[in-house]
Design an enzyme around this catalytic site. Structure first.
Site, PDB file in Angstrom:
ATOM      1  N   GLY A   5      -5.681   1.322   7.098  1.00 35.18           N
ATOM      2  CA  GLY A   5      -5.571  -0.063   6.515  1.00 35.18           C
ATOM      3  C   GLY A   5      -6.494  -0.899   6.601  1.00 35.18           C
ATOM      4  O   GLY A   5      -6.408  -2.206   5.866  1.00 35.18           O
TER       5      GLY A   5
ATOM      6  N   LYS B 288       0.773  -1.131   0.429  1.00 33.88           N
ATOM      7  CA  LYS B 288      -0.376   0.017  -0.330  1.00 33.88           C
ATOM      8  C   LYS B 288       1.049   1.382   0.188  1.00 33.88           C
ATOM      9  O   LYS B 288       1.469   1.420   0.817  1.00 33.88           O
ATOM     10  CB  LYS B 288      -0.756   0.666   0.693  1.00 33.88           C
ATOM     11  CG  LYS B 288      -1.614  -1.173   1.293  1.00 33.88           C
ATOM     12  CD  LYS B 288      -2.412  -1.497   2.484  1.00 33.88           C
ATOM     13  CE  LYS B 288      -1.547  -1.203   3.770  1.00 33.88           C
ATOM     14  NZ  LYS B 288      -2.590  -1.519   5.019  1.00 33.88           N
TER      15      LYS B 288
HETATM   16  N1  LIG Z   1      -4.972  10.097   1.287  1.00 35.66           N
HETATM   17  C1  LIG Z   1      -4.942   9.462   1.291  1.00 35.66           C
HETATM   18  N2  LIG Z   1      -5.852   8.989  -0.226  1.00 35.66           N
HETATM   19  C2  LIG Z   1      -6.204   8.334  -0.897  1.00 35.66           C
HETATM   20  N3  LIG Z   1      -5.978   7.424  -0.115  1.00 35.66           N
HETATM   21  C3  LIG Z   1      -5.183   7.139   0.688  1.00 35.66           C
HETATM   22  C4  LIG Z   1      -4.881   8.259   1.857  1.00 35.66           C
HETATM   23  N4  LIG Z   1      -3.952   7.917   2.288  1.00 35.66           N
HETATM   24  C5  LIG Z   1      -3.913   5.899   2.638  1.00 35.66           C
HETATM   25  N5  LIG Z   1      -4.567   5.483   1.649  1.00 35.66           N
HETATM   26  C6  LIG Z   1      -5.207   4.728   0.868  1.00 35.66           C
HETATM   27  O1  LIG Z   1      -5.069   3.822   2.241  1.00 35.66           O
HETATM   28  C7  LIG Z   1      -5.057   2.495   2.293  1.00 35.66           C
HETATM   29  C8  LIG Z   1      -4.951   1.823   3.194  1.00 35.66           C
HETATM   30  O2  LIG Z   1      -3.013   1.983   3.169  1.00 35.66           O
HETATM   31  P1  LIG Z   1      -2.151   2.957   3.997  1.00 35.66           P
HETATM   32  O3  LIG Z   1      -0.658   2.932   3.536  1.00 35.66           O
HETATM   33  O4  LIG Z   1      -2.403   4.152   4.839  1.00 35.66           O
HETATM   34  O5  LIG Z   1      -2.166   1.869   5.172  1.00 35.66           O
HETATM   35  P2  LIG Z   1      -2.160   1.611   6.968  1.00 35.66           P
HETATM   36  O6  LIG Z   1      -0.611   2.776   7.180  1.00 35.66           O
HETATM   37  O7  LIG Z   1      -1.741  -0.037   6.861  1.00 35.66           O
HETATM   38  O8  LIG Z   1      -3.365   2.140   7.229  1.00 35.66           O
HETATM   39  P3  LIG Z   1      -3.838   2.278   8.848  1.00 35.66           P
HETATM   40  O9  LIG Z   1      -3.221   3.521   9.190  1.00 35.66           O
HETATM   41  O10 LIG Z   1      -5.249   1.353   9.313  1.00 35.66           O
HETATM   42  O11 LIG Z   1      -2.772   1.556  10.097  1.00 35.66           O
HETATM   43  C9  LIG Z   1      -4.545   2.124   0.944  1.00 35.66           C
HETATM   44  O12 LIG Z   1      -5.289   1.957  -0.489  1.00 35.66           O
HETATM   45  C10 LIG Z   1      -4.276   3.971   0.171  1.00 35.66           C
HETATM   46  O13 LIG Z   1      -3.807   3.978  -0.744  1.00 35.66           O
END
Ligand SMILES: Nc1ncnc2c1ncn2[C@@H]1O[C@H](COP(=O)(O)OP(=O)(O)OP(=O)(O)O)[C@@H](O)[C@H]1O
Ligand SMILES: Cc1ncc(CO)c(N)n1
Length: 265
Positions: A208, A173
């Site tokens: 996530g 991601k």
């Molecule tokens: N500002 C944003 N705009 C659009 N999509 C986003 C944004 N931030 C995160 N995403 C999307 O959200 C999903 C989760 O990604 P991210 O890399 O933030 O995961 P994570 O760090 O595991 O999340 P968490 O915050 O639950 O720990 C992915 O599909 C990412 O592309």
């Protein structure tokens, strides 16, 4: 009605973990069930405390679900202790669980650690190899691949290394990058990019959890992996687009966009 089991931690502030999973499942048309790995005392600014369940009690929850309502998909989120990982693997293999989506949660959006190093070792050895797809963010992909990720080419190297070593499909991601939020799927030799415009919203607590639960819901409904991810990402983008602004830190996303107008707020 398709049914999905979430094996994850509880977030008292409702934005991540079990609470995010159930909200996502209900709005994605499946019946959500839970096996809770831990209680967290948590809000949008951080995790104050964690109370893990015992491996025995986790097994009892998983057994209670599988012996009555066999899930069409399973989503796995926060698992802090190596023994809990081993229990999950043992029970899922016993029940021949299908459509296993693992979000290898290591650190919360707020920066708090949610899994021990020994847990990550156990996940890598036992849990990730039985997953249909795993959904690491950039820092998690760096740990799993053992390489630094600075570019989309680095994401491709990392996803391929993880996928080839562990034998599962990998969705790396891109939410933690600064430009577009593009995610990369490496599925047995094939790359697919899911392009996502970065939405200007600092409230990303639980993105996530939401994405992995939406993927599990779509797999349960019979979508293939690429469509399950595409639809899940569209769902998450719409939830982020609502610009909900709760709490003093990175707040949760709004799952109720299709219900707007049906209830007064
Ligand atoms: N500002 C944003 N705009 C659009 N999509 C986003 C944004 N931030 C995160 N995403 C999307 O959200 C999903 C989760 O990604 P991210 O890399 O933030 O995961 P994570 O760090 O595991 O999340 P968490 O915050 O639950 O720990 C992915 O599909 C990412 O592309
Ligand atoms: C319970 C729980 N699971 C996952 C995350 C990751 O967002 C979190 N902050 N809390």
């Amino acid at each position: 009605m398709k049914c999905v089991l979430s094996i994850a931690g509880s977030d008292s502030s409702g934005g991540a973990g079990i609470q995010a999973d159930l909200k996502t499942m209900i709005t994605n048309g499946v019946f959500g069930m839970t096996a809770i790995t831990a209680l967290t005392a948590q809000n949008t600014t951080g995790v104050a405390d964690v109370m893990n369940v015992t491996p025995e009690f986790l097994a009892e929850q998983i057994d209670a679900v599988f012996e009555d309502i066999h899930p069409d998909a399973v989503k796995i989120g926060m698992v802090s202790e190596p023994d809990l990982v081993a229990t999950i693997v043992q029970r899922l293999q016993y029940y021949k669980a299908q459509n296993i989506v693992v979000d290898p949660v290591m650190v919360a959006t707020s920066g708090s650690s949610l899994a021990k190093d020994s847990t990550v070792v156990m996940m890598r050895e036992q849990l990730l190899p039985i997953a249909t797809v795993i959904t690491p963010n950039i820092p998690e992909s760096e740990v799993l691949a053992g390489i630094n990720i600075k570019s989309e080419v680095d994401m491709e190297h990392a996803a391929k290394k993880i996928g080839d070593e562990l034998g599962c499909s990998v969705l790396c991601k891109g939410g933690h990058r600064v430009n577009d939020a593009n995610d990369l799927l490496y599925d047995h030799g094939k790359f697919t990019w899911f392009k996502g415009e970065r939405i200007d919203n600092p409230n990303t607590h639980g993105t996530g959890c939401t994405l992995s639960s939406a993927i599990a819901s779509n797999l349960a409904k019979g979508q293939d992996l690429v469509n399950a991810i595409r639809l899940a990402k569209e769902y998450l983008s719409r939830a982020l687009d609502q610009q909900l602004n709760l709490g003093h830190g990175s707040g949760p996303v709004d799952h109720a966009f299709d219900l707007k107008g049906k209830f007064s707020r």
